[in-house]
Scaffold this motif. Structure first.
Motif, mmCIF file in Angstrom:
data_model
loop_
_atom_site.group_PDB
_atom_site.id
_atom_site.type_symbol
_atom_site.label_atom_id
_atom_site.label_comp_id
_atom_site.label_asym_id
_atom_site.label_seq_id
_atom_site.Cartn_x
_atom_site.Cartn_y
_atom_site.Cartn_z
ATOM 1 N N MET A 120 25.753 -11.409 15.991
ATOM 2 C CA MET A 120 26.572 -11.127 17.460
ATOM 3 C C MET A 120 25.770 -10.371 18.177
ATOM 4 S SD MET A 120 30.212 -11.302 15.657
ATOM 5 C CE MET A 120 31.115 -10.970 17.289
ATOM 6 N N TRP A 121 25.941 -10.334 19.671
ATOM 7 C CA TRP A 121 25.571 -9.357 20.491
ATOM 8 C C TRP A 121 26.599 -8.803 21.191
ATOM 9 C CZ3 TRP A 121 20.940 -11.307 23.792
ATOM 10 C CH2 TRP A 121 19.757 -11.731 22.891
ATOM 11 N N LEU A 122 26.995 -7.499 21.204
ATOM 12 C CA LEU A 122 28.019 -6.869 22.265
ATOM 13 C C LEU A 122 27.303 -6.472 23.469
ATOM 14 C CD1 LEU A 122 30.229 -5.207 19.439
ATOM 15 C CD2 LEU A 122 30.183 -7.590 20.073
ATOM 16 N N ILE A 123 27.460 -7.083 24.636
ATOM 17 C CA ILE A 123 26.698 -6.573 25.637
ATOM 18 C C ILE A 123 27.911 -5.324 26.398
ATOM 19 C CG2 ILE A 123 25.728 -7.039 27.921
ATOM 20 C CD1 ILE A 123 24.564 -9.232 26.041
ATOM 21 N N LEU A 124 27.577 -4.067 25.902
ATOM 22 C CA LEU A 124 28.189 -3.034 26.424
ATOM 23 C C LEU A 124 28.261 -2.953 28.043
ATOM 24 C CD1 LEU A 124 26.881 -0.320 23.754
ATOM 25 C CD2 LEU A 124 28.987 -1.794 23.787
ATOM 26 N N ALA A 125 27.061 -2.971 28.494
ATOM 27 C CA ALA A 125 26.845 -2.881 30.095
ATOM 28 C C ALA A 125 27.810 -3.797 30.812
ATOM 29 C CB ALA A 125 25.206 -2.935 30.301
ATOM 30 N N SER A 126 28.034 -4.985 30.339
ATOM 31 C CA SER A 126 28.491 -6.207 30.914
ATOM 32 C C SER A 126 30.272 -5.533 30.702
ATOM 33 C CB SER A 126 28.569 -7.479 30.075
ATOM 34 O OG SER A 126 29.369 -8.324 30.692
ATOM 35 N N GLY A 127 30.779 -5.108 29.580
ATOM 36 C CA GLY A 127 31.990 -4.567 29.481
ATOM 37 C C GLY A 127 32.346 -3.515 30.375
ATOM 38 N N ASN A 128 31.157 -2.719 30.601
ATOM 39 C CA ASN A 128 31.421 -1.413 31.641
ATOM 40 C C ASN A 128 31.451 -2.068 33.053
ATOM 41 O OD1 ASN A 128 31.490 0.374 29.868
ATOM 42 N ND2 ASN A 128 29.282 1.089 30.219
ATOM 43 N N VAL A 166 27.519 -14.212 21.912
ATOM 44 C CA VAL A 166 27.348 -13.071 22.785
ATOM 45 C C VAL A 166 28.632 -12.749 23.273
ATOM 46 C CG1 VAL A 166 26.235 -12.132 24.957
ATOM 47 C CG2 VAL A 166 24.990 -13.803 23.460
ATOM 48 N N ILE A 167 29.012 -11.661 23.262
ATOM 49 C CA ILE A 167 30.565 -10.978 23.810
ATOM 50 C C ILE A 167 30.173 -10.291 25.098
ATOM 51 C CG2 ILE A 167 32.519 -10.188 23.189
ATOM 52 C CD1 ILE A 167 31.641 -12.306 21.112
ATOM 53 N N SER A 168 30.799 -10.496 26.394
ATOM 54 C CA SER A 168 30.492 -9.789 27.479
ATOM 55 C C SER A 168 31.696 -9.071 28.243
ATOM 56 C CB SER A 168 29.879 -10.747 28.355
ATOM 57 O OG SER A 168 30.660 -11.746 28.487
ATOM 58 N N THR A 169 32.859 -9.411 27.533
ATOM 59 C CA THR A 169 34.102 -8.702 28.306
ATOM 60 C C THR A 169 34.701 -7.516 27.555
ATOM 61 O OG1 THR A 169 35.287 -10.601 27.070
ATOM 62 C CG2 THR A 169 34.806 -10.887 29.455
ATOM 63 N N TYR A 170 35.190 -6.501 28.440
ATOM 64 C CA TYR A 170 35.372 -5.154 27.888
ATOM 65 C C TYR A 170 36.359 -5.189 26.788
ATOM 66 C CZ TYR A 170 37.277 -0.323 27.957
ATOM 67 O OH TYR A 170 37.680 1.062 27.570
ATOM 68 N N TYR A 181 25.008 -10.494 33.780
ATOM 69 C CA TYR A 181 26.255 -10.199 33.204
ATOM 70 C C TYR A 181 27.457 -10.567 33.876
ATOM 71 C CZ TYR A 181 23.142 -6.375 31.028
ATOM 72 O OH TYR A 181 22.029 -5.843 30.542
ATOM 73 N N GLU A 182 27.356 -10.636 35.104
ATOM 74 C CA GLU A 182 28.660 -11.273 35.831
ATOM 75 C C GLU A 182 28.866 -12.741 35.328
ATOM 76 O OE1 GLU A 182 30.237 -11.898 40.553
ATOM 77 O OE2 GLU A 182 28.346 -10.577 40.029
ATOM 78 N N GLU A 183 27.605 -13.539 35.321
ATOM 79 C CA GLU A 183 27.702 -14.719 35.151
ATOM 80 C C GLU A 183 28.037 -14.965 33.582
ATOM 81 O OE1 GLU A 183 26.894 -18.826 35.716
ATOM 82 O OE2 GLU A 183 27.294 -17.151 37.257
ATOM 83 N N LEU A 184 27.536 -14.102 32.748
ATOM 84 C CA LEU A 184 27.868 -14.129 31.470
ATOM 85 C C LEU A 184 29.374 -14.187 31.241
ATOM 86 C CD1 LEU A 184 26.246 -14.488 28.919
ATOM 87 C CD2 LEU A 184 26.046 -12.179 28.473
ATOM 88 N N ARG A 185 30.080 -13.192 31.703
ATOM 89 C CA ARG A 185 31.531 -13.087 31.566
ATOM 90 C C ARG A 185 32.462 -14.286 31.872
ATOM 91 N NH1 ARG A 185 30.316 -7.876 33.738
ATOM 92 N NH2 ARG A 185 30.907 -8.567 35.771
ATOM 93 N N LYS A 186 31.949 -15.291 32.717
ATOM 94 C CA LYS A 186 32.511 -16.400 32.938
ATOM 95 C C LYS A 186 32.833 -17.195 31.622
ATOM 96 C CE LYS A 186 30.695 -17.081 37.473
ATOM 97 N NZ LYS A 186 29.791 -17.857 38.306
ATOM 98 N N THR A 187 32.155 -16.823 30.479
ATOM 99 C CA THR A 187 32.362 -17.527 29.168
ATOM 100 C C THR A 187 31.966 -16.333 28.072
ATOM 101 O OG1 THR A 187 30.786 -19.361 30.149
ATOM 102 C CG2 THR A 187 31.083 -19.026 27.491
ATOM 103 N N PRO A 188 33.390 -15.714 27.955
ATOM 104 C CA PRO A 188 33.499 -14.294 27.443
ATOM 105 C C PRO A 188 32.908 -14.408 25.936
ATOM 106 C CG PRO A 188 35.468 -14.760 28.402
ATOM 107 C CD PRO A 188 34.723 -16.037 28.469
ATOM 108 N N VAL A 189 33.040 -15.605 25.127
ATOM 109 C CA VAL A 189 32.194 -15.594 23.782
ATOM 110 C C VAL A 189 31.235 -16.769 24.238
ATOM 111 C CG1 VAL A 189 32.361 -16.445 21.676
ATOM 112 C CG2 VAL A 189 34.008 -15.119 22.692
ATOM 113 N N PHE A 190 29.763 -16.514 24.424
ATOM 114 C CA PHE A 190 28.875 -17.486 24.706
ATOM 115 C C PHE A 190 28.152 -17.754 23.379
ATOM 116 C CE2 PHE A 190 24.223 -18.201 25.990
ATOM 117 C CZ PHE A 190 24.711 -19.229 26.649
ATOM 118 N N LEU A 227 32.350 2.085 27.510
ATOM 119 C CA LEU A 227 31.630 1.672 26.460
ATOM 120 C C LEU A 227 30.176 2.221 26.368
ATOM 121 C CD1 LEU A 227 32.690 -1.997 26.557
ATOM 122 C CD2 LEU A 227 33.864 -0.121 25.078
ATOM 123 N N GLY A 228 29.728 3.172 27.168
ATOM 124 C CA GLY A 228 28.518 3.674 27.172
ATOM 125 C C GLY A 228 27.921 4.275 25.874
#
Length: 412
Positions: free
Chosen positions: A319-327, A39-43, A22-31, A349-350
């Motif tokens: 679209m995927w919203l990665i809640l655990a990454s936003g958290n 894929v959206i990974s930022t809070y 997820y940390e890697e994914l957040r470097k590209t907030p809309v992947f 976002l749990g």
């Protein structure tokens, strides 16, 4: 970055610790890799999209699912029943959710959840009393699994003598949520379908009984309806009851099991909870941030082209919203990889957010608080027998499939 990262997130090998991905994914907030989901990974982006009326949860609005590895996961389950309100948009979503909420919570039934404390405590006590050999306990099979399904039976008004049948259906339906590479898909689908039908028939019978002779349980109140337009068809009632069973069960099992695993990895916090039971409420909030039971929401789709962080996401895309990454987004939480029950401002976002925020949140919170407090109090010197434990196959509803522990004794 290639499509590889989505395969990695779904790969069982990374289930025990998906957070570096997820940390890697957040470097590209809309992947987006050209095919597959956005894929959206930022809070802040996830939070805003959960409140955006241009986003649909209704699979019928998806134009393209090609390249989405989670597309169609639940098609076969939906065949027998109409979609639950979880998979609908306003105004249908609002009508069904409003009617379901009447017998569940404020303003119409403000004491429903609080009134269950006694029942919850009795179930927790009984399960801990029955743990048996303190040298080998499986906290999933012996505790976290049976607890919420028993509670949902009480909530809906399932007669005690029928609870064991309910456990069998819940087991089969829960198993169907997990990919199983070794199983024969046709056989598996048949078992799931049969369980759904049996559960549906059973509930339909119970609803008929409750219409004739209502009790003070939730099913009676749903079956009797209220006022104009405010009554559910039998099919809507069935799909709502099935939703409460499955959604309310799986997530709570994961919350309790992830919670106990986190406490056993942080023995100082476990000891504190034993001494200060009032720590339970903030601790469960931090848990919902740190190890959320629902990791991501797949299959959301925009009803029009929308722009997120400069990227245009076309209407009908998956679209995927990665809640655990936003958290775990450091832009939102300080030291996000640290488990800290004293954290101030835990707007996690749990439990989702917006119109689809977790319907059972008040009950799930109470179940987890009571369960973890009692386990901390009664298990003397508990320790993990394997770490990491074996996880379930499911990447969306992530949690240990077994949590084997030992303790010196189970206190009375």
């Amino acid at each position: 970055m290639t499509h590889g990262i989505l395969s990695d997130i779904l790969d069982y090998a990374n289930r025990a610790n998906p957070y570096p991905l997820y940390e890697e994914l957040r470097k590209t907030p809309v992947f987006h890799d050209g095919s597959g989901p956005y894929v959206i990974s930022t809070y802040y982006e996830i939070q805003s999209l959960l409140h955006d009326p241009r986003l649909s949860s209704d699979a019928r609005n998806l134009a393209a699912t090609a390249g989405d590895p989670l597309a169609g996961e639940s098609e076969e389950e939906a065949a027998a029943l109409p979609p639950s309100f979880l998979k609908l948009d306003p105004p249908e979503h609002d009508r069904l959710r409003r009617m379901t909420n009447r017998p569940f919570g404020p303003p119409h039934s403000p004491h429903r959840v609080d009134g269950m404390r006694g029942d919850l405590r009795a179930i927790v006590t009984g399960l801990i009393d029955d743990l048996g050999d303190p040298g080998q306990i499986d906290l999933v099979d012996q505790f976290a699994y049976p607890f919420p399904v028993t509670m949902i039976c009480r909530l809906l008004g399932v007669p005690r003598e029928d609870e064991p049948r309910f456990h069998v259906w819940a087991d089969t339906l829960a198993a169907s949520l997990d990919p199983d590479p070794d199983a024969d898909p046709a056989e598996r689908q048949r078992k799931t379908h049969d369980s759904r039908m049996e559960l549906g028939m059973y509930l339909a019978g119970l609803i008929e009984e409750r219409r004739k002779q209502p009790g003070d349980d939730m099913l009676s109140q749903l079956a009797s309806g209220h006022g104009q337009d405010e009554s559910m068809s039998t099919m809507e009632l069935l799909s709502t009851a099935a939703l409460l069973l499955i959604a309310g069960h799986e997530t709570t099992v994961n919350l309790i099991t992830n919670g106990m695993l986190t406490l056993l990895r942080n023995p100082d916090v476990l000891e504190r909870l034993r001494r200060e039971p009032e720590l339970a409420a903030p601790l469960v909030e931090e848990l919902l941030r740190f190890e959320p039971p629902v990791q991501l929401l797949p299959q959301r789709t925009p009803l029009v082209d929308i722009e997120v962080r400069g990227v245009t996401i076309p209407k009908g895309s998956s679209m995927w919203l990665i809640l655990a990454s936003g958290n775990r987004d450091p832009q939102r939480f300080e030291n996000p990889d640290r488990f800290d029950p004293d954290r101030r401002d835990v707007q996690h976002l749990g439990l989702g957010s917006g119109i689809h925020s977790c319907f059972g949140a008040p009950l799930a919170r109470l179940e987890a608080q009571l369960a973890l407090t009692e386990l901390a109090r009664r298990l003397h010197n508990p320790r993990l027998l394997e770490d990491p434990p074996p996880y379930r196959q499911n990447a969306v509803l992530r949690g240990p499939r077994h949590l084997r522990i030992a303790c010196d004794e189970v206190r009375s």
